[in-house]
Write a protein that holds these residues in place. Structure first.
Motif, PDB file in Angstrom:
ATOM      1  N   VAL A  39       6.666  14.176  -2.745  1.00 49.09           N
ATOM      2  CA  VAL A  39       5.875  13.378  -3.679  1.00 49.09           C
ATOM      3  C   VAL A  39       5.733  11.998  -3.052  1.00 49.09           C
ATOM      4  O   VAL A  39       6.730  11.352  -2.716  1.00 49.09           O
ATOM      5  N   ILE A  40       4.505  11.555  -2.865  1.00 44.96           N
ATOM      6  CA  ILE A  40       4.240  10.240  -2.297  1.00 44.96           C
ATOM      7  C   ILE A  40       3.870   9.294  -3.428  1.00 44.96           C
ATOM      8  O   ILE A  40       2.815   9.429  -4.054  1.00 44.96           O
ATOM      9  N   ASN A  41       4.744   8.346  -3.716  1.00 43.28           N
ATOM     10  CA  ASN A  41       4.537   7.369  -4.782  1.00 43.28           C
ATOM     11  C   ASN A  41       3.742   6.195  -4.204  1.00 43.28           C
ATOM     12  O   ASN A  41       4.240   5.448  -3.367  1.00 43.28           O
ATOM     13  N   LEU A  42       2.505   6.031  -4.672  1.00 42.22           N
ATOM     14  CA  LEU A  42       1.619   4.984  -4.160  1.00 42.22           C
ATOM     15  C   LEU A  42       1.453   3.823  -5.140  1.00 42.22           C
ATOM     16  O   LEU A  42       0.533   3.026  -5.008  1.00 42.22           O
ATOM     17  N   PHE A  43       2.348   3.700  -6.106  1.00 45.91           N
ATOM     18  CA  PHE A  43       2.220   2.638  -7.109  1.00 45.91           C
ATOM     19  C   PHE A  43       2.362   1.235  -6.522  1.00 45.91           C
ATOM     20  O   PHE A  43       1.909   0.274  -7.125  1.00 45.91           O
ATOM     21  N   SER A  44       2.965   1.091  -5.364  1.00 50.93           N
ATOM     22  CA  SER A  44       3.131  -0.246  -4.781  1.00 50.93           C
ATOM     23  C   SER A  44       1.829  -0.785  -4.180  1.00 50.93           C
ATOM     24  O   SER A  44       1.760  -1.963  -3.835  1.00 50.93           O
ATOM     25  N   PHE A  45       0.802   0.045  -4.090  1.00 52.98           N
ATOM     26  CA  PHE A  45      -0.492  -0.391  -3.552  1.00 52.98           C
ATOM     27  C   PHE A  45      -1.414  -0.767  -4.703  1.00 52.98           C
ATOM     28  O   PHE A  45      -1.701   0.056  -5.571  1.00 52.98           O
ATOM     29  N   ASP A  46      -1.878  -2.020  -4.692  1.00 56.76           N
ATOM     30  CA  ASP A  46      -2.725  -2.519  -5.778  1.00 56.76           C
ATOM     31  C   ASP A  46      -4.101  -1.879  -5.796  1.00 56.76           C
ATOM     32  O   ASP A  46      -4.659  -1.610  -6.850  1.00 56.76           O
ATOM     33  N   LYS A  47      -4.652  -1.654  -4.621  1.00 55.60           N
ATOM     34  CA  LYS A  47      -5.996  -1.088  -4.524  1.00 55.60           C
ATOM     35  C   LYS A  47      -5.968   0.104  -3.586  1.00 55.60           C
ATOM     36  O   LYS A  47      -5.421   0.030  -2.490  1.00 55.60           O
ATOM     37  N   LEU A  48      -6.580   1.185  -4.027  1.00 53.69           N
ATOM     38  CA  LEU A  48      -6.711   2.382  -3.200  1.00 53.69           C
ATOM     39  C   LEU A  48      -8.122   2.927  -3.363  1.00 53.69           C
ATOM     40  O   LEU A  48      -8.723   2.795  -4.424  1.00 53.69           O
ATOM     41  N   THR A  49      -8.603   3.559  -2.307  1.00 52.90           N
ATOM     42  CA  THR A  49      -9.903   4.219  -2.354  1.00 52.90           C
ATOM     43  C   THR A  49      -9.705   5.701  -2.058  1.00 52.90           C
ATOM     44  O   THR A  49      -8.638   6.116  -1.611  1.00 52.90           O
ATOM     45  N   ILE A  50     -10.750   6.455  -2.290  1.00 54.87           N
ATOM     46  CA  ILE A  50     -10.713   7.881  -1.954  1.00 54.87           C
ATOM     47  C   ILE A  50     -10.416   8.039  -0.462  1.00 54.87           C
ATOM     48  O   ILE A  50      -9.628   8.899  -0.062  1.00 54.87           O
ATOM     49  N   ASN A  51     -11.028   7.210   0.370  1.00 55.75           N
ATOM     50  CA  ASN A  51     -10.792   7.291   1.813  1.00 55.75           C
ATOM     51  C   ASN A  51      -9.332   7.025   2.163  1.00 55.75           C
ATOM     52  O   ASN A  51      -8.801   7.618   3.097  1.00 55.75           O
ATOM     53  N   ASP A  52      -8.679   6.123   1.416  1.00 54.60           N
ATOM     54  CA  ASP A  52      -7.253   5.886   1.641  1.00 54.60           C
ATOM     55  C   ASP A  52      -6.458   7.166   1.402  1.00 54.60           C
ATOM     56  O   ASP A  52      -5.574   7.523   2.187  1.00 54.60           O
ATOM     57  N   LEU A  53      -6.774   7.868   0.317  1.00 55.84           N
ATOM     58  CA  LEU A  53      -6.062   9.106   0.021  1.00 55.84           C
ATOM     59  C   LEU A  53      -6.338  10.184   1.057  1.00 55.84           C
ATOM     60  O   LEU A  53      -5.452  10.971   1.387  1.00 55.84           O
ATOM     61  N   LEU A  54      -7.556  10.204   1.571  1.00 56.37           N
ATOM     62  CA  LEU A  54      -7.907  11.214   2.571  1.00 56.37           C
ATOM     63  C   LEU A  54      -7.140  11.020   3.879  1.00 56.37           C
ATOM     64  O   LEU A  54      -7.045  11.944   4.677  1.00 56.37           O
ATOM     65  N   GLU A  55      -6.561   9.830   4.074  1.00 52.70           N
ATOM     66  CA  GLU A  55      -5.700   9.600   5.241  1.00 52.70           C
ATOM     67  C   GLU A  55      -4.477  10.518   5.206  1.00 52.70           C
ATOM     68  O   GLU A  55      -3.882  10.807   6.235  1.00 52.70           O
ATOM     69  N   PHE A  56      -4.107  10.983   4.018  1.00 50.43           N
ATOM     70  CA  PHE A  56      -2.954  11.867   3.858  1.00 50.43           C
ATOM     71  C   PHE A  56      -3.330  13.340   3.990  1.00 50.43           C
ATOM     72  O   PHE A  56      -2.455  14.202   3.949  1.00 50.43           O
ATOM     73  N   LEU A  57      -4.619  13.648   4.132  1.00 49.03           N
ATOM     74  CA  LEU A  57      -5.078  15.033   4.080  1.00 49.03           C
ATOM     75  C   LEU A  57      -4.476  15.910   5.172  1.00 49.03           C
ATOM     76  O   LEU A  57      -4.049  17.032   4.893  1.00 49.03           O
ATOM     77  N   ASP A  58      -4.410  15.424   6.397  1.00 43.78           N
ATOM     78  CA  ASP A  58      -3.867  16.249   7.487  1.00 43.78           C
ATOM     79  C   ASP A  58      -2.417  16.632   7.241  1.00 43.78           C
ATOM     80  O   ASP A  58      -2.038  17.800   7.368  1.00 43.78           O
ATOM     81  N   ILE A  59      -1.599  15.657   6.879  1.00 44.30           N
ATOM     82  CA  ILE A  59      -0.186  15.944   6.641  1.00 44.30           C
ATOM     83  C   ILE A  59      -0.032  16.817   5.392  1.00 44.30           C
ATOM     84  O   ILE A  59       0.811  17.714   5.344  1.00 44.30           O
ATOM     85  N   SER A  60      -0.879  16.593   4.388  1.00 46.56           N
ATOM     86  CA  SER A  60      -0.848  17.409   3.174  1.00 46.56           C
ATOM     87  C   SER A  60      -1.176  18.865   3.496  1.00 46.56           C
ATOM     88  O   SER A  60      -0.467  19.778   3.071  1.00 46.56           O
TER      89      SER A  60
END
Length: 110
Positions: A39-60
């Protein structure tokens, strides 16, 4: 990077870093985590975009391919815009619930 292990699930979070720094640290730590649900907790990041999340796609994709769950947790995005290939939920409890459902599906061969 902070790890909170609970049974077969590890919650990962990190404060005071950029998303790229977080990803780099995650990739370095991955060999220690690869047998757990993540589980990747991203609450410490104030702003996120869809592209930011897609950075995790390969490892996911790699992690899910090995029969484990990989879930991102953030409430900063519109969930209708997130691609189905990546699991994203708004709370840690929902991440735990999703992992429990996925474990049941794997046990049943679904």
């Amino acid at each position: 990077m902070i790890f909170d292990k609970d049974g077969t699930t590890t919650i990962v979070f990190q404060e005071n870093t950029t998303l790229s720094g977080f990803l780099e640290n995650l990739k370095k730590a991955y060999p220690k985590l690869k047998h757990d649900n993540i589980v990747i907790n991203l609450f410490s990041f104030d702003k996120l975009t869809i592209n930011d999340l897609l950075e995790f796609l390969d490892i996911s994709n790699a992690h899910k391919g090995s029969g484990q769950s990989f879930v991102l947790v953030t409430d900063k995005l519109n969930y209708d815009e997130i691609p189905d290939e990546i699991s994203v939920v708004p709370t840690l409890q929902e991440a735990k619930d999703l992992i429990e459902m996925e474990e049941i599906e794997r046990d049943l061969g679904i």
